[in-house]
Write a protein that holds these residues in place. Structure first.
Motif, PDB file in Angstrom:
ATOM      1  N   GLN A 279       1.159  -0.928   0.143  1.00 47.65           N
ATOM      2  CA  GLN A 279      -0.037   0.281   0.158  1.00 47.65           C
ATOM      3  C   GLN A 279       0.163   1.754  -0.086  1.00 47.65           C
ATOM      4  OE1 GLN A 279      -3.437   0.066  -0.501  1.00 47.65           O
ATOM      5  NE2 GLN A 279      -2.999  -2.153  -0.511  1.00 47.65           N
ATOM      6  N   LEU A 280       0.332   2.275  -0.636  1.00 41.71           N
ATOM      7  CA  LEU A 280       1.161   3.469  -1.352  1.00 41.71           C
ATOM      8  C   LEU A 280       0.107   4.854  -0.174  1.00 41.71           C
ATOM      9  CD1 LEU A 280       3.096   5.681  -2.363  1.00 41.71           C
ATOM     10  CD2 LEU A 280       2.295   5.306  -4.086  1.00 41.71           C
ATOM     11  N   THR A 281       1.474   5.562   0.859  1.00 45.72           N
ATOM     12  CA  THR A 281       0.664   6.726   1.562  1.00 45.72           C
ATOM     13  C   THR A 281       1.135   7.551   1.358  1.00 45.72           C
ATOM     14  OG1 THR A 281       0.388   4.863   3.214  1.00 45.72           O
ATOM     15  CG2 THR A 281      -0.033   7.270   3.965  1.00 45.72           C
ATOM     16  N   ASP A 282       1.211   8.470   0.799  1.00 50.85           N
ATOM     17  CA  ASP A 282       1.302   9.839   0.709  1.00 50.85           C
ATOM     18  C   ASP A 282       1.135  10.666   2.320  1.00 50.85           C
ATOM     19  OD1 ASP A 282       2.187  12.431  -0.069  1.00 50.85           O
ATOM     20  OD2 ASP A 282       0.496  12.697  -1.781  1.00 50.85           O
ATOM     21  N   PHE A 283       2.052  11.825   2.476  1.00 49.29           N
ATOM     22  CA  PHE A 283       2.169  11.502   3.524  1.00 49.29           C
ATOM     23  C   PHE A 283       2.985  13.365   3.843  1.00 49.29           C
ATOM     24  CE2 PHE A 283       3.874  13.351   8.200  1.00 49.29           C
ATOM     25  CZ  PHE A 283       2.849  13.267   8.529  1.00 49.29           C
ATOM     26  N   ASP A 284       1.991  13.705   3.625  1.00 50.64           N
ATOM     27  CA  ASP A 284       2.834  16.326   3.714  1.00 50.64           C
ATOM     28  C   ASP A 284       3.810  16.529   4.419  1.00 50.64           C
ATOM     29  OD1 ASP A 284       3.504  18.196   3.012  1.00 50.64           O
ATOM     30  OD2 ASP A 284       1.945  18.464   2.608  1.00 50.64           O
ATOM     31  N   GLY A 285       4.704  15.966   4.902  1.00 50.17           N
ATOM     32  CA  GLY A 285       5.321  16.056   6.158  1.00 50.17           C
ATOM     33  C   GLY A 285       6.899  15.097   6.241  1.00 50.17           C
ATOM     34  N   THR A 286       6.993  15.459   7.358  1.00 52.01           N
ATOM     35  CA  THR A 286       8.784  14.770   7.403  1.00 52.01           C
ATOM     36  C   THR A 286       8.265  13.635   8.581  1.00 52.01           C
ATOM     37  OG1 THR A 286       8.501  15.175   9.959  1.00 52.01           O
ATOM     38  CG2 THR A 286       9.789  17.129   8.303  1.00 52.01           C
ATOM     39  N   LEU A 287       9.354  12.772   8.484  1.00 54.15           N
ATOM     40  CA  LEU A 287       9.046  11.294   8.819  1.00 54.15           C
ATOM     41  C   LEU A 287       8.993  11.568  10.376  1.00 54.15           C
ATOM     42  CD1 LEU A 287       9.740   8.334   8.483  1.00 54.15           C
ATOM     43  CD2 LEU A 287      12.139   8.624   9.468  1.00 54.15           C
ATOM     44  N   LYS A 288       9.493  12.406  11.197  1.00 58.45           N
ATOM     45  CA  LYS A 288       9.630  12.552  12.971  1.00 58.45           C
ATOM     46  C   LYS A 288       7.820  13.068  13.305  1.00 58.45           C
ATOM     47  CE  LYS A 288      10.829  15.709  16.861  1.00 58.45           C
ATOM     48  NZ  LYS A 288      11.662  16.209  16.945  1.00 58.45           N
ATOM     49  N   GLU A 289       7.037  13.979  12.230  1.00 63.14           N
ATOM     50  CA  GLU A 289       6.017  13.711  11.966  1.00 63.14           C
ATOM     51  C   GLU A 289       5.080  12.930  11.827  1.00 63.14           C
ATOM     52  OE1 GLU A 289       6.071  18.615  11.307  1.00 63.14           O
ATOM     53  OE2 GLU A 289       5.459  17.081   9.107  1.00 63.14           O
ATOM     54  N   TRP A 290       5.540  11.767  10.478  1.00 65.63           N
ATOM     55  CA  TRP A 290       4.773  10.495  10.884  1.00 65.63           C
ATOM     56  C   TRP A 290       5.146   9.461  11.672  1.00 65.63           C
ATOM     57  CZ3 TRP A 290       1.520   8.119   7.687  1.00 65.63           C
ATOM     58  CH2 TRP A 290       1.697   6.830   7.582  1.00 65.63           C
ATOM     59  N   GLN A 291       6.042   9.871  12.379  1.00 69.55           N
ATOM     60  CA  GLN A 291       5.878   8.751  13.171  1.00 69.55           C
ATOM     61  C   GLN A 291       5.466   9.135  14.282  1.00 69.55           C
ATOM     62  OE1 GLN A 291      10.452   8.745  13.058  1.00 69.55           O
ATOM     63  NE2 GLN A 291      10.290   6.278  12.385  1.00 69.55           N
ATOM     64  N   GLN A 292       4.691  10.035  14.431  1.00 63.43           N
ATOM     65  CA  GLN A 292       3.917  10.637  15.893  1.00 63.43           C
ATOM     66  C   GLN A 292       2.683   9.714  15.854  1.00 63.43           C
ATOM     67  OE1 GLN A 292       4.882  12.689  18.262  1.00 63.43           O
ATOM     68  NE2 GLN A 292       7.124  13.401  17.001  1.00 63.43           N
ATOM     69  N   PRO A 293       1.916   9.248  17.168  1.00 64.85           N
ATOM     70  CA  PRO A 293       1.148   8.748  17.502  1.00 64.85           C
ATOM     71  C   PRO A 293       0.262   9.321  17.153  1.00 64.85           C
ATOM     72  CG  PRO A 293       2.573   8.622  19.598  1.00 64.85           C
ATOM     73  CD  PRO A 293       3.324  10.158  18.397  1.00 64.85           C
ATOM     74  N   LYS A 294      -0.673   8.637  16.234  1.00 71.95           N
ATOM     75  CA  LYS A 294      -1.487   9.140  15.101  1.00 71.95           C
ATOM     76  C   LYS A 294      -3.164   9.468  16.153  1.00 71.95           C
ATOM     77  CE  LYS A 294       0.374   8.689  11.644  1.00 71.95           C
ATOM     78  NZ  LYS A 294       1.320   8.259  12.101  1.00 71.95           N
ATOM     79  N   PRO A 295      -3.221  10.556  15.829  1.00 77.41           N
ATOM     80  CA  PRO A 295      -5.321  10.947  17.132  1.00 77.41           C
ATOM     81  C   PRO A 295      -5.974   9.931  16.359  1.00 77.41           C
ATOM     82  CG  PRO A 295      -4.619  12.457  15.212  1.00 77.41           C
ATOM     83  CD  PRO A 295      -3.360  11.757  15.140  1.00 77.41           C
ATOM     84  N   LYS A 296      -6.806   8.937  17.262  1.00 78.80           N
ATOM     85  CA  LYS A 296      -7.986   8.011  17.100  1.00 78.80           C
ATOM     86  C   LYS A 296      -8.758   9.094  16.368  1.00 78.80           C
ATOM     87  CE  LYS A 296      -7.028   5.046  20.562  1.00 78.80           C
ATOM     88  NZ  LYS A 296      -6.441   3.201  19.633  1.00 78.80           N
ATOM     89  N   LYS A 297      -9.524   8.218  15.130  1.00 78.49           N
ATOM     90  CA  LYS A 297     -10.392   8.773  14.310  1.00 78.49           C
ATOM     91  C   LYS A 297     -11.850   8.703  15.718  1.00 78.49           C
ATOM     92  CE  LYS A 297      -9.094   6.917  10.211  1.00 78.49           C
ATOM     93  NZ  LYS A 297      -9.425   6.359   9.250  1.00 78.49           N
ATOM     94  N   ALA A 298     -13.228   9.881  15.501  1.00 83.93           N
ATOM     95  CA  ALA A 298     -13.935  10.165  16.689  1.00 83.93           C
ATOM     96  C   ALA A 298     -14.502   8.936  16.277  1.00 83.93           C
ATOM     97  CB  ALA A 298     -14.589  11.326  16.074  1.00 83.93           C
TER      98      ALA A 298
END
Length: 203
Positions: free
Chosen positions: A137-156
């Motif tokens: 799977q290809l994921t496009d993320f607008d940001g740095t690797l450090k930002e990508w590795q931050q814990p993701k907020p849970k969806k509502a």
């Protein structure tokens, strides 16, 4: 990826790890300056950052080590000033000093750089946009690797489900040890309603 704008006449330069096609009879400066729009002094500055100094300018490529050839190939790409650079594992075979120099040159580069790397430190320092391939799977993320590795907020909806499950556990506990002041029928009705909502979410 390190992303910048470009015009409609896009020039692309590509670095790959197979350096068999290097012109071994050419000198360091001849190869780096070939097809470059830069002044001689600018070419020499880029070569200097990759540890090629005045005494190295007239060396033939055939006498360079494998690591030196990698640095020269990268320097040549940078001096071409292409709109888009495509780099395949550019830090392979480079020592720490050369990697740090490459980081600086890439940050300063006026065009867009698309690169593949498993060096997480290098990626985090350079890339401002990520294309991450994981399990096909290809994921496009607008940001740095450090930002990508931050814990993701849970969806509502995930958060709501957690709240419902927590409430369900509480009701089960209260039904198993009912208080004389609680309305058991009301608790059972709420229990059934929460079950219905959770089942709908799981469909």
């Amino acid at each position: 990826m390190r992303e910048k704008g470009w015009d409609d006449k896009m020039d692309v330069a590509y670095f790959h790890q197979n350096l068999d096609s290097l012109p071994l009879k050419k000198t360091v400066y001849e190869y780096a300056g070939e097809d470059s729009p830069l002044e001689e002094s600018q070419v020499r500055i880029i070569l200097g950052r990759m540890n090629f100094f005045e005494e190295d300018m007239n060396k033939k490529i055939q006498v360079l080590s494998g690591g030196e050839r990698v640095k020269l190939a990268i320097a040549r790409l940078l001096t071409r000033m292409a709109h888009l650079l495509v780099l395949d594992e550019p830090t392979n075979h480079l020592d720490l000093g050369a990697i740090e120099a490459l980081e600086t040159l890439m940050v300063e580069y006026p065009g867009t750089i698309l690169f593949v790397s498993h060096d997480r430190t290098f990626v985090n320092r350079i890339a401002d946009r990520l294309w991450i391939i994981d399990q096909g799977q290809l994921t496009d993320f607008d940001g740095t690797l450090k930002e990508w590795q931050q814990p993701k907020p849970k969806k509502a909806e995930e958060y709501d489900a957690m709240v419902l499950e927590s409430r369900l556990t509480e009701i089960v506990s209260r039904l198993s040890l009912p208080s004389p002041h609680e309305d058991k029928a009301e608790l059972e009705q709420e229990y059934q309603e929460i079950l219905r909502k959770l089942n709908e979410r799981r469909k």
